[in-house]
Structure formats: C-alpha cells, structure tokens
Design an enzyme around this catalytic site. Structure first.
Site, PDB file in Angstrom:
ATOM      1  N   ALA A 129     -95.755  11.320 -34.056  1.00  0.00           N
ATOM      2  CA  ALA A 129     -95.463   9.999 -34.614  1.00  0.00           C
ATOM      3  C   ALA A 129     -94.208   9.395 -33.994  1.00  0.00           C
ATOM      4  O   ALA A 129     -93.262  10.101 -33.650  1.00  0.00           O
ATOM      5  CB  ALA A 129     -95.286  10.105 -36.127  1.00  0.00           C
ATOM      6  N   GLY A 174     -99.101  14.456 -34.708  1.00  0.00           N
ATOM      7  CA  GLY A 174    -100.193  13.633 -34.206  1.00  0.00           C
ATOM      8  C   GLY A 174    -100.591  13.971 -32.784  1.00  0.00           C
ATOM      9  O   GLY A 174    -101.731  13.724 -32.377  1.00  0.00           O
ATOM     10  N   GLU A 177    -102.981  16.670 -33.212  1.00  0.00           N
ATOM     11  CA  GLU A 177    -104.184  16.082 -33.815  1.00  0.00           C
ATOM     12  C   GLU A 177    -105.032  15.380 -32.762  1.00  0.00           C
ATOM     13  O   GLU A 177    -106.264  15.418 -32.809  1.00  0.00           O
ATOM     14  CB  GLU A 177    -103.781  15.115 -34.930  1.00  0.00           C
ATOM     15  CG  GLU A 177    -103.253  15.841 -36.162  1.00  0.00           C
ATOM     16  CD  GLU A 177    -102.807  14.905 -37.263  1.00  0.00           C
ATOM     17  OE1 GLU A 177    -103.297  15.033 -38.401  1.00  0.00           O
ATOM     18  OE2 GLU A 177    -101.952  14.033 -36.982  1.00  0.00           O
ATOM     19  N   GLU A 197     -95.893  18.404 -39.935  1.00  0.00           N
ATOM     20  CA  GLU A 197     -95.656  17.323 -40.887  1.00  0.00           C
ATOM     21  C   GLU A 197     -94.952  17.769 -42.168  1.00  0.00           C
ATOM     22  O   GLU A 197     -94.150  17.016 -42.740  1.00  0.00           O
ATOM     23  CB  GLU A 197     -96.982  16.637 -41.238  1.00  0.00           C
ATOM     24  CG  GLU A 197     -97.536  15.720 -40.152  1.00  0.00           C
ATOM     25  CD  GLU A 197     -98.329  16.465 -39.090  1.00  0.00           C
ATOM     26  OE1 GLU A 197     -98.936  15.804 -38.232  1.00  0.00           O
ATOM     27  OE2 GLU A 197     -98.338  17.724 -39.110  1.00  0.00           O
TER      28      GLU A 197
END
Length: 327
Positions: A129, A174, A177, A197
């Site tokens: 992020a 992310g 991900e 996270e």
C-alpha cells in the site's frame, strides 16, 4: 536528444539494458520512438525494448505500469513492467489505475499466451500500500480504494492465460496479494514476502486472506497472517508459496529469468487448451467434486472441435512437433 539521454541515464530510470522511450500520439498526445538495443536474458538475442511516457493536455504523465510484447520465437509472451521507482511500486491511485487499464486490455488479447509480472525497480517487486496516499483518505475513501484494489486483483486472477509473478525483491502486503493473484510465482532466495497488514492494525484486504489459505493451507496461512511474518524465497518454496526459487544473480533479476524460462515451457503448448485447463482448475477448485467434474467436461467439450486439437493428434501420428495457431 543529448538532454533526453542524460535524463534517461539518471538514477530513477530503467537499467541500460531497458533504456528507450515511446511517447504516443493519441488524441493530442505527442509520440516519438527511440529504440535502443538490449539482450533478452538467457538467449543472447538482440531485442528492442521501450519504456513510455505520455504527454497529455495536463502535462507529462509518467507510466508507472508498462507492457512489453516479445517477438520472434518468444511471440506470445507478454511482460507487465512495474516501474514506479520513487515509491517502490507502492499501490497508489495512478499505479492501480494504469494496472487496471492494462489488465483489461490483456483480458481480451488472444495473442497473449503467457503474461509475466515483473518489477524494474531494483530489490523490489511491490512494496504494498501507498501509506502516504492512504493517510490522506477518510474512512469511506479508504474502504472504496481497497475495494477497488480487491477488484484489480480479481481482474488479474481472472485473466484467461497463465500468469507468472517474478519476485526479485520485496513483496509485502498488497504486493504479495498481487503475486498471489497470479497463477505461478518465482522468487529469488533473497526476496522477502509476507502479508504484514496485522502489524499496521489491518488485515489483508485485496484477496490475501482468501488466496493465501488456498495456496499454502489454512493453518500455515493463519500463522503467516496472524504474525505478519516475512519469509525468504527458500522458505516460500518449501511452504508452496512459490513454484520456483533461485539464487539471486549480479543483475538482480534471477526470479525474472526463472519466470521467463517457465513462460517458455508453457508457450509451445496449445493456447486454447492451456486457457481452458486454467478455467477448469480455477472454477473446479471452488465447488464440490461432482460439480467440478461437470466443469471439466464442459471445458473439454470446448477444446474438442478446435484446429489445435486436430493438429496435436496429427503431429503425434506423424512424429513431428505440433504447430499450434490458437484456433
């Protein structure tokens, strides 16, 4: 020209092997193409490579995500190049918007047989992020942005052709991900990856809480997510998080070279059959065995009338390599 080349030689640009510029003219955008030769890793064959920068009425827009289509014997391999240097490919508004547009284009591209996601930022795949942007958002804006990010990862996972993530560096939050949204993953031993996270007071929100358990198993996924642990390439290989892991090389692109080698193994196979095999696997894994068998049967029925199937049978009988056309 001298000014342009000096700017390209700066610390935030691509490595010398990848230097070049495309400035396209579309609806008022100026376009110039300056090819510079490089060598495709692993084959020693000259290859012309470009990076791009768009000029719009509002001023120059640097592309944070680019695309490269290989030619010749590697025609059908497409590379998605992540090149947000200053922010280490952090998932900001511009990066996500450009990635979404690029992936949307690829979803309807029958000429793309294998897609490799790689970073041009040394030591980084994707840092996750963009916390600076996220800090400026209120609760609703943050929720909407993460929803859009989750949608992007679903877009990547839904691409009809095989996708490979080449992690030559950090892939956190992310960033991991994004790699999990790909079908296959390669990593350098020195790469660091993890869904971190919970260390930021969050939980994986772009598909990680669902894709990681489906990749490494539920108990191991829980451990990784609950602790926010980071793992290296060798450990990731042992737990099944990546398909292949290799020692990093002097040029810092060992995982990319391994991903490229894997793409070359997939490329000669019948494109329609490979796509339908991906569909059968992805759809079948989400349902009970009886329904999964029905899905396999439907996918198999769609490949029977293709010319590629006929070519595969003929090549076997004639004892020659098949020549697939994707029809």
């Amino acid at each position: 020209m001298a000014t342009l080349l000096r700017r390209l030689a700066g610390p935030m640009c691509l490595s010398r092997r990848w230097l070049g510029v495309i400035l396209r003219e579309t609806h008022g955008r100026t376009s110039h193409r300056i090819p510079l030769n490089g060598l495709l890793p692993g084959c020693g064959r000259p290859l012309t490579v470009y990076s791009r920068r768009q000029h719009t009425a509002a001023g120059p827009v640097t592309l944070e995500v680019d695309i490269k289509r290989l030619e010749g014997e590697d025609n059908g391999i497409v590379e998605v190049l992540m090149c947000r240097h200053k922010a280490k490919n952090a998932l900001g508004h511009m990066f996500v918007s450009q990635m979404r547009e690029l992936v949307s284009t690829l979803s309807n591209d029958s000429a793309a047989h294998v897609v490799v996601f790689r970073s041009l930022v040394p030591g980084v795949f994707c840092a996750g992020a963009d916390l600076k942007e996220r800090a400026q958002m209120n609760h609703r804006q943050s929720d909407l942005f993460v929803h859009g990010l989750r949608s992007l990862m679903t877009q990547i996972a839904s691409l009809p052709m095989p996708t490979i993530a080449a992690m030559d560096g950090v892939a956190l939050g992310g960033g991991l991900e994004l790699a999990l949204a790909c079908d296959l993953r390669t990593a350098a031993y020195s790469a660091q990856m993890g869904l971190i996270e919970t260390t930021r007071g969050l939980l994986p929100g772009a598909g990680g809480s669902q894709r990681l358990p489906r990749t490494v198993g539920i108990t191991l996924a829980k451990e990784l997510i609950f602790t926010g642990k980071r793992v290296g390439g060798q450990t990731a290989l042992e737990m099944g998080l990546v398909n292949r892991a290799v020692e990093q090389n002097q040029t810092g692109d060992a995982a990319y070279r391994e991903a490229f080698s894997l793409a070359r193994e997939i490329l000669p196979q019948a494109p329609i059959a490979v796509r339908l095999a991906k569909e059968a696997i992805n759809r079948g894994i989400e349902v009970d065995m009886s329904s999964a068998m029905a899905i396999e049967r439907m996918c198999y029925a769609r490949v029977i009338p293709t010319r590629d199937r006929q070519e595969g049978m003929a090549a076997f009988i004639e004892k020659r390599p098949p020549r697939y056309t994707g029809e």
